[in-house]
Every structure is written in C-alpha cells, then in structure tokens.
Design a protein around this motif. Structure first.
Motif, PDB file in Angstrom:
ATOM      1  N   MET A 129       0.846  -1.197   0.000  1.00 23.34           N
ATOM      2  CA  MET A 129       0.000   0.000   0.000  1.00 23.34           C
ATOM      3  C   MET A 129       0.879   1.243   0.000  1.00 23.34           C
ATOM      4  O   MET A 129       1.827   1.344   0.781  1.00 23.34           O
ATOM      5  N   GLY A 130       0.556   2.169  -0.886  1.00 23.22           N
ATOM      6  CA  GLY A 130       1.257   3.437  -0.908  1.00 23.22           C
ATOM      7  C   GLY A 130       1.847   3.758  -2.270  1.00 23.22           C
ATOM      8  O   GLY A 130       1.568   3.100  -3.269  1.00 23.22           O
ATOM      9  N   TRP A 131       2.707   4.777  -2.287  1.00 22.71           N
ATOM     10  CA  TRP A 131       3.290   5.280  -3.527  1.00 22.71           C
ATOM     11  C   TRP A 131       4.539   4.493  -3.890  1.00 22.71           C
ATOM     12  O   TRP A 131       5.341   4.167  -3.019  1.00 22.71           O
ATOM     13  N   ASN A 132       4.665   4.191  -5.176  1.00 28.46           N
ATOM     14  CA  ASN A 132       5.821   3.438  -5.644  1.00 28.46           C
ATOM     15  C   ASN A 132       6.214   3.932  -7.035  1.00 28.46           C
ATOM     16  O   ASN A 132       5.358   4.357  -7.815  1.00 28.46           O
ATOM     17  N   ARG A 151       5.943   8.303  -9.568  1.00 24.61           N
ATOM     18  CA  ARG A 151       5.262   7.557  -8.502  1.00 24.61           C
ATOM     19  C   ARG A 151       3.769   7.448  -8.781  1.00 24.61           C
ATOM     20  O   ARG A 151       3.125   8.429  -9.160  1.00 24.61           O
ATOM     21  N   TYR A 153       0.063   5.283  -7.087  1.00 19.79           N
ATOM     22  CA  TYR A 153      -0.471   4.756  -5.830  1.00 19.79           C
ATOM     23  C   TYR A 153      -0.975   3.317  -5.997  1.00 19.79           C
ATOM     24  O   TYR A 153      -1.758   3.030  -6.896  1.00 19.79           O
ATOM     25  N   CYS A 191      -1.834  -0.385 -10.495  1.00 17.93           N
ATOM     26  CA  CYS A 191      -2.049   0.680  -9.519  1.00 17.93           C
ATOM     27  C   CYS A 191      -3.327   1.454  -9.843  1.00 17.93           C
ATOM     28  O   CYS A 191      -4.095   1.078 -10.728  1.00 17.93           O
ATOM     29  N   HIS A 192      -3.539   2.536  -9.110  1.00 15.67           N
ATOM     30  CA  HIS A 192      -4.760   3.332  -9.255  1.00 15.67           C
ATOM     31  C   HIS A 192      -4.425   4.700  -9.850  1.00 15.67           C
ATOM     32  O   HIS A 192      -4.063   5.626  -9.125  1.00 15.67           O
ATOM     33  N   LYS A 195      -6.033   7.793  -8.321  1.00 16.89           N
ATOM     34  CA  LYS A 195      -5.558   8.236  -7.014  1.00 16.89           C
ATOM     35  C   LYS A 195      -4.094   8.673  -7.065  1.00 16.89           C
ATOM     36  O   LYS A 195      -3.474   8.868  -6.013  1.00 16.89           O
ATOM     37  N   SER A 196      -3.549   8.823  -8.268  1.00 19.26           N
ATOM     38  CA  SER A 196      -2.117   9.047  -8.442  1.00 19.26           C
ATOM     39  C   SER A 196      -1.766  10.454  -8.910  1.00 19.26           C
ATOM     40  O   SER A 196      -0.796  10.662  -9.638  1.00 19.26           O
TER      41      SER A 196
END
Length: 214
Positions: A129-132, A151, A153, A191-192, A195-196
């Motif tokens: 979970m989180g930014w990558n 990055r 999310y 990812c999403h 939400k990024s």
C-alpha cells in the motif's frame, strides 16, 4: 463526441475513476458509469476497473451479464483495465484460486511472504500500500508525458505474472514485477491512476486521446 463506458459490475471504487475520467475528458468524451451490456457494446472505449477479492469480482461479472461485452470490447476497442479489473484479464489468480477471463496468458500471484524483505533486511507488509515508482520497460502512448520513475499509488496483495512479453511498466516491492501490461488495443495497470495525482490524470488523459494502437 466519443463515449467512454466504465464497466460497473458492483465492485470497486468506481466513482473516483468516473470523476477523474470526466475531469480529463471534459469537452472530448461522454464518460458514463454503466451496468448495461448494451451501453458497453455501443461505447467507443471501455474502462474495466475493480477492487476487492478476485473470486467475488469474477462472480459479480458473471452475474451482471457484462462478461461477454467486456471480452468483446477487449478484442476490438481501446480498453483500459485498472487494479482487479486488470488482474481479471489473465487466465487465473492464486486468490481463490480463480479462473479469470484469459485475455492474457499467465496468472496473478500473491506476494510471497518469504521474499518480502527490503535491502536492509526489514520485513515488508502485504498488502503493498502506498506510492511506488514506475519504470518504463517499453514505450507506450499511454505513458506519453509521464517521466520514467514517476510515482503511482498502489493497494494490492497480488501482481501480474504474464507468460507473454507484454510488460510495459515495472515496479519493485521488493523485487521487480509487471505493474502495467499492454497488447494491441489493451492497456492494463495494477495501480490506481485515479488516485495518483498529476501522473495518474495524465495517463487517463492519454487514454481519452488514444486510438488503440501501440
């Protein structure tokens, strides 16, 4: 004006996807969230999102009557899969286990507990979970204007394991995995983008303008 159908089969944070696409498509496309197979069939482009457990998602897709139209859209029109919607495009998933749509050869695998350790020996959590950061493997029109290493999310416990050479973007947690895959008119991302922040909106804007060719 083109119509973009977002497939609503009862799973996922669909309203955030809808609002993000409506924002970037203003004046260029009519974006509709729909449970109607006929609307999906008549759309110029299709977005297939999803969130939750794969067995539940597959069951809802079957029960909704949308499965046939999703498969047809994936064969012939610009098609964007997001999160579990992207995972459903593979043949099977270890979650369940679940037989999926089989658009792509390969499966969806759970992050293995034994390998979830960072470079300093610290155990990493699952779900991821989180930014990558996202690293370009092969260029694609949907990545136009997005920097290598940008990055995005993530919220997931499972990841793509394609058999075909279709990975276009990779991420690392802690090892490299395919974070986005593409073939022909299909682009699928784990990812999403909704939400990024600016990078995610840019990807969705690129989809609005995409003609379905790599």
């Amino acid at each position: 004006m083109q119509r973009i159908a977002i497939v609503d089969y009862g799973m996922g944070n669909l309203h955030s996807v809808t609002k993000a696409l409506q924002r970037v498509a203003a004046g260029q496309a009519d974006v509709v969230l729909t449970q109607s197979p006929a609307v999906v069939a008549g759309a110029d482009k299709v977005v297939f999102p999803g969130q939750g457990a794969m067995p539940d998602c597959m069951r809802h897709l079957d029960e909704s009557g949308l499965k046939a139209e999703v498969l047809q859209a994936a064969r012939e029109r610009p098609f964007l899969g997001i999160c579990v919607g992207a995972q459903l495009l593979f043949e099977r998933s270890e979650e369940g286990p679940t037989e999926s749509l089989g658009v792509f050869k390969g499966e969806v695998r759970r992050f293995p507990a034994a390998r979830m350790v960072d470079a300093d020996g610290r155990k990493l959590k699952v779900p991821h979970m989180g930014w990558n950061r996202m690293f370009v493997v092969r260029g694609h029109p949907l990545w136009h204007g997005i920097e290598d290493g940008e990055r995005f999310y993530f919220v997931h416990s499972y990841h793509f394991a394609p058999i075909e050479d279709i990975a276009v973007i990779e991420a690392a947690y802690p090892y490299r995995f395919a974070a986005a895959v593409a073939r022909g008119n299909i682009f699928a991302i784990q990812c999403h983008p909704e939400k990024s922040a600016h990078a995610g909106l840019k990807l969705l804007e690129n989809f609005v303008n995409w003609d379905g060719r790599a």
